[in-house]
Scaffold this motif. Structure first.
Motif, PDB file in Angstrom:
ATOM      1  N   THR A 128     -24.722  47.641   9.415  1.00 18.62           N
ATOM      2  CA  THR A 128     -24.698  46.675   8.637  1.00 18.62           C
ATOM      3  C   THR A 128     -23.130  46.447   8.222  1.00 18.62           C
ATOM      4  O   THR A 128     -22.744  45.342   7.836  1.00 18.62           O
ATOM      5  N   ALA A 129     -22.426  47.499   8.473  1.00 23.26           N
ATOM      6  CA  ALA A 129     -21.064  47.406   8.208  1.00 23.26           C
ATOM      7  C   ALA A 129     -20.170  46.454   9.233  1.00 23.26           C
ATOM      8  O   ALA A 129     -19.180  46.301   9.134  1.00 23.26           O
ATOM      9  N   GLY A 130     -21.049  46.297  10.216  1.00 23.28           N
ATOM     10  CA  GLY A 130     -20.419  45.434  11.451  1.00 23.28           C
ATOM     11  C   GLY A 130     -20.117  46.159  12.489  1.00 23.28           C
ATOM     12  O   GLY A 130     -19.715  45.457  13.744  1.00 23.28           O
ATOM     13  N   VAL A 131     -20.309  47.434  12.762  1.00 21.00           N
ATOM     14  CA  VAL A 131     -19.806  48.194  13.720  1.00 21.00           C
ATOM     15  C   VAL A 131     -21.043  47.991  15.106  1.00 21.00           C
ATOM     16  O   VAL A 131     -22.050  48.035  14.574  1.00 21.00           O
ATOM     17  N   ARG A 132     -20.262  47.782  16.031  1.00 21.52           N
ATOM     18  CA  ARG A 132     -21.366  47.453  17.405  1.00 21.52           C
ATOM     19  C   ARG A 132     -20.656  48.317  18.601  1.00 21.52           C
ATOM     20  O   ARG A 132     -19.579  48.226  18.586  1.00 21.52           O
ATOM     21  N   LEU A 133     -21.357  48.437  19.605  1.00 20.60           N
ATOM     22  CA  LEU A 133     -20.789  48.951  20.906  1.00 20.60           C
ATOM     23  C   LEU A 133     -20.244  47.652  21.780  1.00 20.60           C
ATOM     24  O   LEU A 133     -20.794  46.724  21.480  1.00 20.60           O
ATOM     25  N   PRO A 134     -19.334  48.358  22.442  1.00 21.90           N
ATOM     26  CA  PRO A 134     -18.630  47.104  23.143  1.00 21.90           C
ATOM     27  C   PRO A 134     -19.522  46.687  24.334  1.00 21.90           C
ATOM     28  O   PRO A 134     -20.549  47.506  24.676  1.00 21.90           O
ATOM     29  N   GLY A 135     -19.337  45.630  25.020  1.00 24.71           N
ATOM     30  CA  GLY A 135     -19.896  45.074  26.211  1.00 24.71           C
ATOM     31  C   GLY A 135     -21.271  44.611  25.998  1.00 24.71           C
ATOM     32  O   GLY A 135     -21.760  44.002  24.997  1.00 24.71           O
ATOM     33  N   GLN A 136     -21.903  44.452  27.197  1.00 29.95           N
ATOM     34  CA  GLN A 136     -23.477  43.842  27.213  1.00 29.95           C
ATOM     35  C   GLN A 136     -24.671  44.714  26.957  1.00 29.95           C
ATOM     36  O   GLN A 136     -24.251  46.069  27.482  1.00 29.95           O
ATOM     37  N   ILE A 137     -25.484  44.300  26.505  1.00 20.96           N
ATOM     38  CA  ILE A 137     -26.758  45.208  26.507  1.00 20.96           C
ATOM     39  C   ILE A 137     -27.779  44.658  27.665  1.00 20.96           C
ATOM     40  O   ILE A 137     -28.603  45.742  27.649  1.00 20.96           O
ATOM     41  N   ALA A 138     -27.688  43.646  28.347  1.00 22.59           N
ATOM     42  CA  ALA A 138     -28.395  43.392  29.431  1.00 22.59           C
ATOM     43  C   ALA A 138     -27.371  43.138  30.844  1.00 22.59           C
ATOM     44  O   ALA A 138     -26.306  42.707  30.485  1.00 22.59           O
ATOM     45  N   TYR A 139     -27.985  43.393  31.688  1.00 22.52           N
ATOM     46  CA  TYR A 139     -27.206  43.187  33.201  1.00 22.52           C
ATOM     47  C   TYR A 139     -26.785  41.862  33.317  1.00 22.52           C
ATOM     48  O   TYR A 139     -25.934  41.435  34.050  1.00 22.52           O
TER      49      TYR A 139
END
Length: 208
Positions: free
Chosen positions: A86-97
């Motif tokens: 909710t604070a806007g933090v996300r993992l880098p990169g793609q979730i799908a190939y």
């Protein structure tokens, strides 16, 4: 899709609450012993409104307690994940190939299931299953190591029970908390309703 996974989870969880017959003699004594277990503490004390322990033996109680602690730990992680995303933090990169969907494109909460591909969700639940299976293989070793660490810190039996009670209650609060977040998200897309009450509303999943 989420409803399907939720239904499967409910069916699986229900097996933990299947009734088990116990001889009438000794039932009251067994119930009395449960009233002194960790978690039966103020302000509610021993609280079993659904009578899940009415005809239970020690084995059933231990099973239910294991499930309760596990669900509490998962819920605490879920609350943490909800706050962080909710604070806007996300993992880098793609979730799908395919390279067409980034982690940054995934909203928070239940809305994430509207963006995650079906096979992506299957992989997530598969990974959780592997974690569950792997933990079962090393559970005794981990518990023994934790016990040794507590002894190494000089904790007596009362301190250990206090820490276990704190974890149990935090887990119970987290289970109610994540349920509340999910319910309010579905009601009006405002899971952090408490922020409205204190004058700091959150525009949940804005931009998704």
């Amino acid at each position: 899709m989420f409803r399907t996974f939720a239904a499967l989870a409910l069916v699986a969880s229900a097996s933990a609450f299947a009734p088990k017959a116990v001889p009438r003699a000794g039932r009251q004594a067994m119930r009395m012993s449960f009233e002194s277990e960790i978690g039966a503490q103020p302000p509610l004390g021993f609280w079993d409104p659904l009578n899940l322990l009415k005809d239970a033996d020690q084995e059933r109680f231990d099973r239910l307690r294991t499930v309760e602690v596990k669900h509490g730990r998962i819920s605490m992680l879920a609350i943490l994940g909800h706050l962080v995303t909710t604070a806007g933090v996300r993992l880098p990169g793609q979730i799908a190939y395919t390279g067409e969907l980034k982690f940054a494109d995934i909203p928070t909460g239940l809305a994430a299931f509207s963006k995650i591909p079906v096979w992506g969700a299957v992989q997530l639940f598969g990974f959780i299953g592997l974690c569950e299976f792997g933990f079962a293989q090393v559970k005794d070793d981990i518990e023994a190591d934790c016990e040794a660490r507590m002894d190494g810190n000089g904790w007596d039996a009362a301190t250990k029970d206090s820490k276990r009670g704190i974890e149990l209650n935090n887990g119970r609060a987290a289970m109610m908390g994540i349920l509340g977040l999910m319910v309010h998200e579905k009601l009006d897309n405002n899971p952090y309703i408490i922020n409205d009450l204190i004058g700091s509303p959150i525009d949940f999943n804005a931009g998704f």
